[in-house]
Design a protein around this motif. Structure first.
Motif, PDB file in Angstrom:
ATOM      1  N   GLY A  87      11.987   6.629  -4.895  1.00 46.93           N
ATOM      2  CA  GLY A  87      11.381   7.681  -4.088  1.00 46.93           C
ATOM      3  C   GLY A  87      10.031   7.296  -3.536  1.00 46.93           C
ATOM      4  O   GLY A  87       9.374   8.105  -2.897  1.00 46.93           O
ATOM      5  N   LYS A  88       9.613   6.063  -3.761  1.00 44.32           N
ATOM      6  CA  LYS A  88       8.283   5.600  -3.359  1.00 44.32           C
ATOM      7  C   LYS A  88       8.369   4.821  -2.055  1.00 44.32           C
ATOM      8  O   LYS A  88       9.212   3.944  -1.908  1.00 44.32           O
ATOM      9  N   VAL A  89       7.483   5.131  -1.110  1.00 43.07           N
ATOM     10  CA  VAL A  89       7.411   4.407   0.147  1.00 43.07           C
ATOM     11  C   VAL A  89       6.193   3.494   0.091  1.00 43.07           C
ATOM     12  O   VAL A  89       5.091   3.926  -0.259  1.00 43.07           O
ATOM     13  N   LEU A  90       6.405   2.218   0.399  1.00 43.19           N
ATOM     14  CA  LEU A  90       5.336   1.224   0.384  1.00 43.19           C
ATOM     15  C   LEU A  90       5.266   0.527   1.730  1.00 43.19           C
ATOM     16  O   LEU A  90       6.263   0.400   2.431  1.00 43.19           O
ATOM     17  N   TYR A  91       4.063   0.073   2.064  1.00 39.79           N
ATOM     18  CA  TYR A  91       3.828  -0.637   3.315  1.00 39.79           C
ATOM     19  C   TYR A  91       3.215  -1.987   2.981  1.00 39.79           C
ATOM     20  O   TYR A  91       2.296  -2.061   2.167  1.00 39.79           O
ATOM     21  N   ARG A  92       3.708  -3.044   3.614  1.00 39.26           N
ATOM     22  CA  ARG A  92       3.111  -4.357   3.410  1.00 39.26           C
ATOM     23  C   ARG A  92       1.830  -4.426   4.217  1.00 39.26           C
ATOM     24  O   ARG A  92       1.806  -4.128   5.417  1.00 39.26           O
ATOM     25  N   GLU A  93       0.773  -4.824   3.554  1.00 42.62           N
ATOM     26  CA  GLU A  93      -0.523  -4.940   4.212  1.00 42.62           C
ATOM     27  C   GLU A  93      -0.426  -5.882   5.413  1.00 42.62           C
ATOM     28  O   GLU A  93      -0.969  -5.605   6.479  1.00 42.62           O
ATOM     29  N   ARG A  94       0.302  -6.975   5.266  1.00 38.91           N
ATOM     30  CA  ARG A  94       0.470  -7.948   6.345  1.00 38.91           C
ATOM     31  C   ARG A  94       1.139  -7.320   7.570  1.00 38.91           C
ATOM     32  O   ARG A  94       0.745  -7.564   8.708  1.00 38.91           O
ATOM     33  N   ASP A  95       2.161  -6.477   7.351  1.00 34.68           N
ATOM     34  CA  ASP A  95       2.843  -5.812   8.465  1.00 34.68           C
ATOM     35  C   ASP A  95       1.891  -4.901   9.237  1.00 34.68           C
ATOM     36  O   ASP A  95       1.928  -4.845  10.466  1.00 34.68           O
ATOM     37  N   LEU A  96       1.038  -4.204   8.512  1.00 39.48           N
ATOM     38  CA  LEU A  96       0.083  -3.307   9.169  1.00 39.48           C
ATOM     39  C   LEU A  96      -0.946  -4.100   9.968  1.00 39.48           C
ATOM     40  O   LEU A  96      -1.301  -3.711  11.087  1.00 39.48           O
ATOM     41  N   LEU A 133       0.837  -1.195   0.000  1.00 39.39           N
ATOM     42  CA  LEU A 133       0.000   0.000   0.000  1.00 39.39           C
ATOM     43  C   LEU A 133       0.877   1.253   0.000  1.00 39.39           C
ATOM     44  O   LEU A 133       1.950   1.270   0.607  1.00 39.39           O
ATOM     45  N   SER A 134       0.386   2.286  -0.646  1.00 41.81           N
ATOM     46  CA  SER A 134       1.087   3.574  -0.638  1.00 41.81           C
ATOM     47  C   SER A 134       0.767   4.309   0.662  1.00 41.81           C
ATOM     48  O   SER A 134      -0.136   3.926   1.411  1.00 41.81           O
ATOM     49  N   ASP A 135       1.486   5.396   0.918  1.00 37.82           N
ATOM     50  CA  ASP A 135       1.217   6.179   2.119  1.00 37.82           C
ATOM     51  C   ASP A 135      -0.184   6.791   2.094  1.00 37.82           C
ATOM     52  O   ASP A 135      -0.836   6.897   3.131  1.00 37.82           O
ATOM     53  N   VAL A 136      -0.663   7.140   0.917  1.00 39.63           N
ATOM     54  CA  VAL A 136      -2.012   7.693   0.797  1.00 39.63           C
ATOM     55  C   VAL A 136      -3.054   6.632   1.181  1.00 39.63           C
ATOM     56  O   VAL A 136      -3.987   6.907   1.954  1.00 39.63           O
ATOM     57  N   LEU A 150      -5.202   8.434   9.488  1.00 40.69           N
ATOM     58  CA  LEU A 150      -4.059   9.194   9.981  1.00 40.69           C
ATOM     59  C   LEU A 150      -3.643  10.187   8.912  1.00 40.69           C
ATOM     60  O   LEU A 150      -3.835   9.946   7.723  1.00 40.69           O
ATOM     61  N   SER A 151      -3.041  11.279   9.330  1.00 38.97           N
ATOM     62  CA  SER A 151      -2.473  12.181   8.326  1.00 38.97           C
ATOM     63  C   SER A 151      -1.212  11.538   7.771  1.00 38.97           C
ATOM     64  O   SER A 151      -0.591  10.683   8.410  1.00 38.97           O
ATOM     65  N   ARG A 152      -0.829  11.952   6.592  1.00 36.07           N
ATOM     66  CA  ARG A 152       0.401  11.421   5.996  1.00 36.07           C
ATOM     67  C   ARG A 152       1.612  11.832   6.824  1.00 36.07           C
ATOM     68  O   ARG A 152       2.585  11.104   6.908  1.00 36.07           O
ATOM     69  N   ARG A 153       1.540  12.989   7.450  1.00 37.73           N
ATOM     70  CA  ARG A 153       2.636  13.456   8.302  1.00 37.73           C
ATOM     71  C   ARG A 153       2.782  12.556   9.539  1.00 37.73           C
ATOM     72  O   ARG A 153       3.892  12.202   9.930  1.00 37.73           O
ATOM     73  N   THR A 154       1.657  12.183  10.160  1.00 37.46           N
ATOM     74  CA  THR A 154       1.701  11.283  11.313  1.00 37.46           C
ATOM     75  C   THR A 154       2.267   9.938  10.890  1.00 37.46           C
ATOM     76  O   THR A 154       3.091   9.347  11.601  1.00 37.46           O
ATOM     77  N   LEU A 155       1.864   9.457   9.726  1.00 40.08           N
ATOM     78  CA  LEU A 155       2.386   8.199   9.209  1.00 40.08           C
ATOM     79  C   LEU A 155       3.899   8.293   9.012  1.00 40.08           C
ATOM     80  O   LEU A 155       4.638   7.368   9.346  1.00 40.08           O
TER      81      LEU A 155
END
Length: 75
Positions: free
Chosen positions: A52-61, A20-23, A31-36
């Motif tokens: 330059g792209k930050v991604l989050y693993r859905e499983r980690d979240l 997932l992207s930060d958005v 959450l705000s993107r700044r808090t994230l």
């Protein structure tokens, strides 16, 4: 956009959907993107930086939310 990523990384679309992207994360967690970003910088939330792209693993979240879960103690 995900099709381009799939072709560039030579992976299936189902693989990319697990990230997932930060958005997307900020909308899901309300959450705000700044808090994230602060959570990321302080090591609370794991992430992947690809160019330059930050991604989050859905499983980690999901695992993070499970660890932080506090069940109701009154019935």
């Amino acid at each position: 956009r995900s099709r381009f990523i799939c072709e560039a990384l030579n992976v299936s679309p189902s693989f990319v959907k697990r990230y997932l992207s930060d958005v997307e994360v900020s909308h899901r967690l309300k959450l705000s993107r700044r808090t994230l970003q602060e959570y990321r910088d302080s090591g609370i939330v794991p992430y992947i930086k690809l160019g330059g792209k930050v991604l989050y693993r859905e499983r980690d979240l999901e695992e993070l939310l499970e660890r932080c879960y506090h069940p109701a103690y009154k019935s």
